[in-house]
Write a protein that holds these residues in place. Structure first.
Motif, PDB file in Angstrom:
ATOM      1  N   THR A  85     -34.594  -4.609  22.194  1.00  0.00           N
ATOM      2  CA  THR A  85     -34.160  -4.203  23.449  1.00  0.00           C
ATOM      3  C   THR A  85     -33.688  -5.399  24.285  1.00  0.00           C
ATOM      4  N   PHE A  86     -32.654  -4.973  24.911  1.00  0.00           N
ATOM      5  CA  PHE A  86     -31.600  -6.137  25.635  1.00  0.00           C
ATOM      6  C   PHE A  86     -31.611  -5.612  27.160  1.00  0.00           C
ATOM      7  N   GLY A  87     -31.655  -6.410  28.071  1.00  0.00           N
ATOM      8  CA  GLY A  87     -31.190  -5.959  29.339  1.00  0.00           C
ATOM      9  C   GLY A  87     -32.555  -5.663  30.074  1.00  0.00           C
ATOM     10  N   CYS A  88     -32.292  -4.768  31.258  1.00  0.00           N
ATOM     11  CA  CYS A  88     -33.268  -4.554  32.302  1.00  0.00           C
ATOM     12  C   CYS A  88     -34.775  -3.516  32.045  1.00  0.00           C
ATOM     13  N   GLN A  89     -35.484  -3.540  32.951  1.00  0.00           N
ATOM     14  CA  GLN A  89     -36.729  -2.797  32.816  1.00  0.00           C
ATOM     15  C   GLN A  89     -36.331  -1.185  32.421  1.00  0.00           C
ATOM     16  N   MET A  90     -35.174  -0.631  32.814  1.00  0.00           N
ATOM     17  CA  MET A  90     -34.641   0.603  32.585  1.00  0.00           C
ATOM     18  C   MET A  90     -34.740   0.613  31.101  1.00  0.00           C
ATOM     19  N   ASN A  91     -33.685  -0.157  30.433  1.00  0.00           N
ATOM     20  CA  ASN A  91     -34.012  -0.292  28.990  1.00  0.00           C
ATOM     21  C   ASN A  91     -35.209  -0.286  28.222  1.00  0.00           C
ATOM     22  N   LYS A  92     -35.889  -1.030  28.795  1.00  0.00           N
ATOM     23  CA  LYS A  92     -37.394  -1.264  28.188  1.00  0.00           C
ATOM     24  C   LYS A  92     -38.069   0.169  28.318  1.00  0.00           C
ATOM     25  N   THR A 125     -29.032  -1.582  24.031  1.00  0.00           N
ATOM     26  CA  THR A 125     -28.065  -2.767  24.625  1.00  0.00           C
ATOM     27  C   THR A 125     -27.952  -2.869  26.055  1.00  0.00           C
ATOM     28  N   CYS A 126     -27.397  -3.916  26.516  1.00  0.00           N
ATOM     29  CA  CYS A 126     -26.958  -4.432  27.986  1.00  0.00           C
ATOM     30  C   CYS A 126     -25.626  -4.769  28.057  1.00  0.00           C
ATOM     31  N   THR A 127     -24.912  -4.580  29.116  1.00  0.00           N
ATOM     32  CA  THR A 127     -23.712  -5.000  28.978  1.00  0.00           C
ATOM     33  C   THR A 127     -23.395  -5.549  30.515  1.00  0.00           C
ATOM     34  N   ILE A 128     -24.611  -5.806  31.152  1.00  0.00           N
ATOM     35  CA  ILE A 128     -24.326  -6.521  32.545  1.00  0.00           C
ATOM     36  C   ILE A 128     -23.597  -7.638  32.889  1.00  0.00           C
ATOM     37  N   ARG A 129     -23.576  -8.543  31.743  1.00  0.00           N
ATOM     38  CA  ARG A 129     -22.447  -9.888  31.845  1.00  0.00           C
ATOM     39  C   ARG A 129     -22.064  -9.908  30.289  1.00  0.00           C
ATOM     40  N   GLY A 165     -28.052   2.638  24.657  1.00  0.00           N
ATOM     41  CA  GLY A 165     -27.773   1.756  26.083  1.00  0.00           C
ATOM     42  C   GLY A 165     -26.479   1.576  26.382  1.00  0.00           C
ATOM     43  N   CYS A 166     -26.441   0.456  27.272  1.00  0.00           N
ATOM     44  CA  CYS A 166     -25.257   0.477  28.146  1.00  0.00           C
ATOM     45  C   CYS A 166     -23.926  -0.103  27.345  1.00  0.00           C
ATOM     46  N   VAL A 167     -23.920  -0.896  26.132  1.00  0.00           N
ATOM     47  CA  VAL A 167     -22.961  -1.169  25.492  1.00  0.00           C
ATOM     48  C   VAL A 167     -22.412   0.091  24.650  1.00  0.00           C
ATOM     49  N   CYS A 216     -20.004  -4.696  39.371  1.00  0.00           N
ATOM     50  CA  CYS A 216     -21.267  -3.976  38.591  1.00  0.00           C
ATOM     51  C   CYS A 216     -20.660  -2.851  37.595  1.00  0.00           C
ATOM     52  N   VAL A 217     -21.338  -2.866  36.488  1.00  0.00           N
ATOM     53  CA  VAL A 217     -20.876  -2.151  35.323  1.00  0.00           C
ATOM     54  C   VAL A 217     -21.858  -0.747  35.427  1.00  0.00           C
ATOM     55  N   VAL A 218     -23.120  -1.033  36.155  1.00  0.00           N
ATOM     56  CA  VAL A 218     -24.304  -0.084  35.840  1.00  0.00           C
ATOM     57  C   VAL A 218     -23.717   1.244  36.165  1.00  0.00           C
ATOM     58  N   PRO A 219     -23.126   1.625  37.262  1.00  0.00           N
ATOM     59  CA  PRO A 219     -22.567   3.161  37.893  1.00  0.00           C
ATOM     60  C   PRO A 219     -22.027   3.611  36.662  1.00  0.00           C
ATOM     61  N   VAL A 243     -21.959   2.969  33.474  1.00  0.00           N
ATOM     62  CA  VAL A 243     -22.846   3.215  32.176  1.00  0.00           C
ATOM     63  C   VAL A 243     -23.930   4.106  32.390  1.00  0.00           C
ATOM     64  N   ARG A 244     -24.580   4.059  33.498  1.00  0.00           N
ATOM     65  CA  ARG A 244     -25.739   4.863  33.604  1.00  0.00           C
ATOM     66  C   ARG A 244     -25.591   6.121  34.421  1.00  0.00           C
ATOM     67  N   GLY A 245     -24.540   6.375  34.961  1.00  0.00           N
ATOM     68  CA  GLY A 245     -24.077   7.555  35.547  1.00  0.00           C
ATOM     69  C   GLY A 245     -24.493   7.947  36.914  1.00  0.00           C
ATOM     70  N   GLY A 252     -36.011   2.330  39.387  1.00  0.00           N
ATOM     71  CA  GLY A 252     -35.024   2.888  39.766  1.00  0.00           C
ATOM     72  C   GLY A 252     -33.824   1.801  40.100  1.00  0.00           C
ATOM     73  N   GLN A 253     -32.494   2.056  39.758  1.00  0.00           N
ATOM     74  CA  GLN A 253     -31.587   0.733  39.946  1.00  0.00           C
ATOM     75  C   GLN A 253     -31.502   0.503  41.418  1.00  0.00           C
ATOM     76  N   ASN A 254     -31.650   1.827  42.262  1.00  0.00           N
ATOM     77  CA  ASN A 254     -31.551   1.700  43.544  1.00  0.00           C
ATOM     78  C   ASN A 254     -32.724   2.679  44.254  1.00  0.00           C
TER      79      ASN A 254
END
Ligand code: SAH
Ligand code: SF4
Ligand code: F3S
Length: 451
Positions: A12-19, A50-54, A84-86, A164-167, A169-171, A200-202
């Motif tokens: 698992t890469f990336g943030c707590q949502m991915n975990k 995966t994570c694509t934040i940077r 995940g996000c990639v 930010c790429v999150v919106p 890739v996460r909808g 939550g991201q927000n």
């Protein structure tokens, strides 16, 4: 087609949502009869979440994938999954880049892993990246910890921060119902979990998409309301949440945190920049003054509260003076922790195509200067723990010293002390702090005071 028992490995890469998503996908794989293995080379199915934040997060994924794609050429029975996000960002083009892949699945499809794998096992290469309504999960996640657990409350993000790429890739935001969230936490309480982190991201956006709006447009299902709904779940001792957005953070929420004893005095509120013009260019929707007022209000209600944040340096067009405003904010607030990053242009985001990009040298220099300041303020903040008695919830053994256990203070400082994990796991122990470091503590347990 595949030998039994089939073994799986998840990285698992990336943030707590991915975990959290990985734990649910692991749960699905286990109900399908797969067994977990540590070593990817021993697995029949490898899933990279995966994570694509940077850019560097994304590149790391390709290097891991390259290795397994070569392995698959010798071992065609290996199943390769990118989640995940990639996966969401690249979709079909990931299959062109790595033709050995069996399944490419976006984060919204995590709960559908079983159906998707059935299509794979009947001979298809599958891409699942369509936006969907996230179905409530009925599988039991395979959680990494026996003490602390993630609980998603809202998926996605409707903000449009320009970096930010999150919106994409996460909808869009999708809140779970308070009933579903409470039911999950009740089950966790019954299984012996002691701490939950609402995710939550927000998280302040929780409930905006749920029914329950009054005729004046006031929402009944706010995040603050949710805290009251979940607060009294038996067995759960501590409640945390992340991530808070300064734009929507309310005094009502602060009051609830002060009033509800299980909610820990720790706030993760990213500020990203200490300069108003940069904040505007980022489309964050607040000023540094508003941010300072939020922290002041938190400290009025909870003087000892821990504050952590995220910050970006080297945003396009950021001048030296504007960067210094970030340093000033960090020096003034006294953060317990700041996750820092150099700005990285991301595909499809507005700021990525601005002409005012800064050089890698300038970004690296600013990152280093900010990191130095962050460790100085973190170390000052750690000093307040010296000699104090703190309640530590024991999570695990100290991986570097088996005679010690590790846990956290309510303020989320990692703490080590001498003890036997099998006896102490999940217990709250009063510990006198004897050693402080910038990001962790060591102490001595007061044995008579175990809860
Ligand atoms: N939802 C949270 C953050 C999600 S992303 C919020 O609104 O604050 C986690 C962190 O990654 C962000 O807080 C930001 O500091 C960093 N980040 C996001 N996009 C980035 C980019 N393009 N370059 C560098 N850092 C970035
Ligand atoms: Fe990204 Fe902004 Fe949403 Fe956070 S609030 S996930 S930084 S778009
Ligand atoms: Fe990364 Fe996706 Fe989280 S891009 S930070 S794993 S939401």
């Amino acid at each position: 087609m595949t030998a039994s028992p089939r073994r799986y490995h998840i990285t698992t890469f990336g943030c707590q949502m991915n975990k959290a998503d990985s734990e649910r996908m692991a749960g699905i794989l286990e109900t399908m009869g797969f067994q977990s293995v540590e070593e990817p080379n021993d697995a029949d199915l490898i899933l990279y979440n995966t994570c694509t934040i940077r850019d560097n997060a994304e590149q790391k994924v390709y290097s891991y994938l390259g290795r397994q794609a070569r392995r698959k050429q010798e071992n065609p029975d290996l199943t390769l999954v990118v989640a995940g996000c990639v996966a969401q960002q690249e979709g079909e083009s990931l299959l062109r880049r790595v033709p050995e892949l069996d399944l490419v699945m976006g984060p919204q499809h995590a709960n559908q892993l079983e159906d998707l794998l059935e299509q794979v096992f009947s001979g298809n290469q599958v891409v699942a990246t369509d936006p969907i309504h996230i179905v409530e999960d009925i599988t039991k996640p395979r959680r990494d910890s026996k003490v602390t657990a993630w609980v998603n409350v809202i998926y996605g993000c409707n903000e449009r921060c320009t970096y930010c790429v999150v919106p994409s890739v996460r909808g869009v935001e999708q809140s779970r119902t308070p009933e579903a969230i409470r039911a999950e936490i009740e089950a966790l309480g019954r299984q012996g979990y002691k701490e939950i982190t609402l995710l939550g991201q927000n998280i302040d956006a929780y409930g905006r998409d749920l029914p329950g709006t009054t005729s004046e447009g006031r929402h009944l299902n706010t995040f603050t309301d949710l805290l009251y709904v979940v607060h009294d779940v038996p067995g759960i001792d501590r409640i945390r949440f992340a991530t808070s957005h300064p734009r929507y953070f309310t005094e009502r929420l602060i009051r609830a945190c002060a009033e509800l004893p299980k909610v820990c005095e720790h706030f993760h509120i990213p500020f990203q920049s200490g300069d108003n013009d940069v904040l505007k260019a980022m489309a964050r929707g607040y000023t540094h003054d508003r941010y300072r007022r939020i922290i002041e209000t938190i400290r009025e209600y909870m003087p000892d509260a821990s504050i952590s944040a995220d910050a970006i340096v080297g945003f396009p067009g950021e001048t030296e003076t504007q960067f210094e405003n970030t340093l000033k904010l960090v020096a003034d607030i006294g953060f317990d922790l700041v996750n820092t990053a150099a700005y990285s242009p991301r595909p499809g985001t507005p700021a990525a195509v601005w002409e005012s990009q800064l050089s890698e040298e300038v970004k690296a220099d600013r990152l280093q200067r900010l990191n130095r300041l962050v460790s100085v303020t973190a170390s000052e903040r750690s000093q307040r723990y010296a000699g104090r008695v703190e309640e530590i919830l024991v999570e695990d053994q100290n991986s570097k010293d088996p005679t010690q256990v590790m846990g956290r203070t309510r303020g989320n400082r990692l703490t080590f002390f001498a003890g036997e994990i099998n006896e102490l796991r999940g217990k709250r122990v009063k510990v006198k702090i004897t050693e402080v470091r910038p990001f962790s503590l060591t102490g001595q347990p007061l044995v008579e005071a175990r809860l």
